[in-house]
Write a protein that holds these residues in place. Structure first.
Motif, short mmCIF file in Angstrom:
data_model
loop_
_atom_site.label_atom_id
_atom_site.label_comp_id
_atom_site.label_asym_id
_atom_site.label_seq_id
_atom_site.Cartn_x
_atom_site.Cartn_y
_atom_site.Cartn_z
N MET A 82 -27.52 54.42 -50.12
CA MET A 82 -26.53 54.74 -51.14
C MET A 82 -27.00 55.89 -52.02
O MET A 82 -26.19 56.66 -52.54
CB MET A 82 -26.24 53.49 -51.98
CG MET A 82 -25.50 52.41 -51.22
SD MET A 82 -23.94 52.96 -50.49
CE MET A 82 -22.98 53.25 -51.95
N LEU B 234 -24.94 59.19 -52.78
CA LEU B 234 -24.73 59.61 -54.16
C LEU B 234 -25.11 61.09 -54.33
O LEU B 234 -24.37 61.86 -54.96
CB LEU B 234 -25.55 58.74 -55.11
CG LEU B 234 -25.44 59.06 -56.61
CD1 LEU B 234 -24.00 58.89 -57.09
CD2 LEU B 234 -26.38 58.17 -57.41
N LEU C 117 -17.45 60.55 -54.96
CA LEU C 117 -18.35 59.98 -55.97
C LEU C 117 -17.83 58.65 -56.48
O LEU C 117 -18.61 57.70 -56.66
CB LEU C 117 -18.49 60.97 -57.14
CG LEU C 117 -19.38 60.52 -58.30
CD1 LEU C 117 -20.82 60.32 -57.83
CD2 LEU C 117 -19.32 61.51 -59.45
N VAL D 145 -18.49 55.95 -53.87
CA VAL D 145 -19.91 55.59 -53.82
C VAL D 145 -20.28 54.73 -55.04
O VAL D 145 -20.98 53.72 -54.90
CB VAL D 145 -20.78 56.85 -53.76
CG1 VAL D 145 -22.26 56.49 -53.88
CG2 VAL D 145 -20.53 57.59 -52.45
N MET D 146 -19.81 55.11 -56.22
CA MET D 146 -20.15 54.36 -57.43
C MET D 146 -19.58 52.94 -57.39
O MET D 146 -20.21 51.99 -57.86
CB MET D 146 -19.64 55.10 -58.66
CG MET D 146 -20.35 56.43 -58.93
SD MET D 146 -22.12 56.22 -59.17
CE MET D 146 -22.15 55.23 -60.66
N ILE E 154 -21.87 50.99 -55.17
CA ILE E 154 -23.15 50.74 -55.84
C ILE E 154 -23.00 49.59 -56.83
O ILE E 154 -23.88 48.73 -56.94
CB ILE E 154 -23.62 52.02 -56.56
CG1 ILE E 154 -24.07 53.06 -55.54
CG2 ILE E 154 -24.76 51.71 -57.53
CD1 ILE E 154 -24.50 54.38 -56.15
#
Length: 382
Positions: A1, A5, A32, A35-36, A39
């Motif tokens: 990840m 990122l 983004l 991905v966030m 996460i």
């Protein structure tokens, strides 16, 4: 990840030299956000149950998309089926659905995904209810995949199925299917039907050129070589590729994930993608080593097969279309695979290289009893 990122941040940063900075910044921001989100979700993956919950949510969304698209074809087939350009004959069609209208390549990929997952649970079903539901979902996945008339995802499904039978305990079933298929081809015109389906009414020349991809990719490589290290700007390099006063690229996709990354972000962007793939493969290997017994580790083994099947389908699709390099359903699925594999490795490390739930629960209970402060009533009884 972390690799993804950095990839997303670099995609946004490429707006500094992009031909369309606002488009580059926005498309990079989409990646983004994806991905966030994952996460954040990764922080909740502490055990097998939480991992299973996340994957089941993804499967339900994909299943809904396939079912909804198929329903449209039932009520309005004239709108759902579209005549394919560049083909002729009875096989020159493709299926889009109506609500939602999904590109045939994506719909076939969705069908392949739920088909592979259903096949795994059909082979390892615990009871008749799970077996029947898995068979139903497998039929839905096959219908979506075959009606879409997309060849790449069909190949991905076959390869993922081969992986399942290769590493699983049902090798005999796989060999039986292969044997029956070979007999069907020999004693009937089945091979002719398969050829007609695969050709989709195209000429052999168009088929060997992969529907024009082999003619277009050399131009993509030529544009990449103009700026091989940093590319021409995320998402704008291939979409609005004006170089030396000449419009060389003007397409929504170059039909290859890796060529698109090279054109837009160069070798540097490709480094982050390659790093993600290598680290994910490493996690897959570590999970596999931790699975020692099919009897005790059945749930984890089924999970490992699911992840392997998903990544095979996505990687095959990445060769002929956009996937995890942009805001795309394949990116969401790929991120789910990445965080689940990483979470499983963390669980392996926390349990000293084992995934044996029974053993670990016993160890945890023993440690709890040792560390627990004795109550006075116990001392009085002693």
């Amino acid at each position: 990840m972390v690799a993804m990122l950095l990839y997303a941040l670099y995609a946004m940063l490429s707006a500094l030299y992009s031909t369309h900075p606002s488009l580059t910044a926005w498309k990079g921001f989409e990646v983004l956000v994806d991905v966030m989100v994952f996460i954040y979700l990764a922080s909740y993956l502490k055990d097998y149950a939480s991992i299973r919950d996340l994957l089941n949510i993804v499967y339900i969304i994909v299943l809904y998309l396939v079912v909804s698209a198929l329903v449209g074809g039932i009520f309005a087939p004239g709108l759902a089926y579209v005549r394919q350009t560049g083909g002729s004959g009875s096989m020159a069609w493709e299926y889009w659905g109506i609500f939602p209208s999904i590109h045939p390549n994506s719909l076939a990929q969705f069908g392949a995904i739920i088909g592979v997952i259903a096949m795994i649970h059909l082979l390892y079903a615990k009871d008749a209810v799970e077996r029947n539901m898995s068979f139903l979902i497998l039929a839905i996945g096959l219908a979506g995949m075959l009606l879409s008339h997309s060849r790449t995802s069909l190949i991905g499904f076959v390869l993922a199925s081969a992986v399942i039978f290769m590493f699983g305990k049902r090798k005999g079933i796989g060999l039986a299917i292969l044997f029956v298929g070979a007999i069907a081809v020999v004693i009937s015109d089945f091979d002719t039907l398969v050829k007609m389906y695969v050709m989709r009414g195209q000429s052999e020349e168009v088929f060997t050129r992969m529907s024009g991809r082999t003619e277009y990719w050399p131009i993509v490589i030529e544009v990449f070589l103009m700026s091989p290290f940093i590319g021409h700007g995320y998402y704008s390099g291939h979409r609005f590729g004006v170089f030396e006063g000449k419009l060389m690229l003007n397409t929504s996709s170059v039909d290859n994930t890796y060529l698109e990354v090279l054109v837009d972000l160069g070798v540097l962007g490709m480094f982050f993608i390659a790093l993600m793939l290598v680290l994910t493969a490493k996690n897959f290997f570590q999970i596999r080593l931790a699975i020692h017994s099919y009897d005790k580790m059945k749930e984890w083994f089924v999970l490992w097969l699911e992840l392997f099947g998903l990544i095979v389908i996505i990687l095959v699709r990445s060769l002929t279309g956009p996937t995890f390099q942009r805001h795309h359903p394949s990116l969401v699925i790929a991120l789910a695979v990445i965080v689940v594999a990483a979470a499983a490795v963390k669980i392996v490390r926390s349990r000293e290289g084992s995934l044996d739930i029974v053993k670990d629960e016993k160890t945890i209970n023993d440690k709890t009893l040792i560390n627990k402060k004795p109550q006075r009533v116990i001392y009085k009884k002693q």
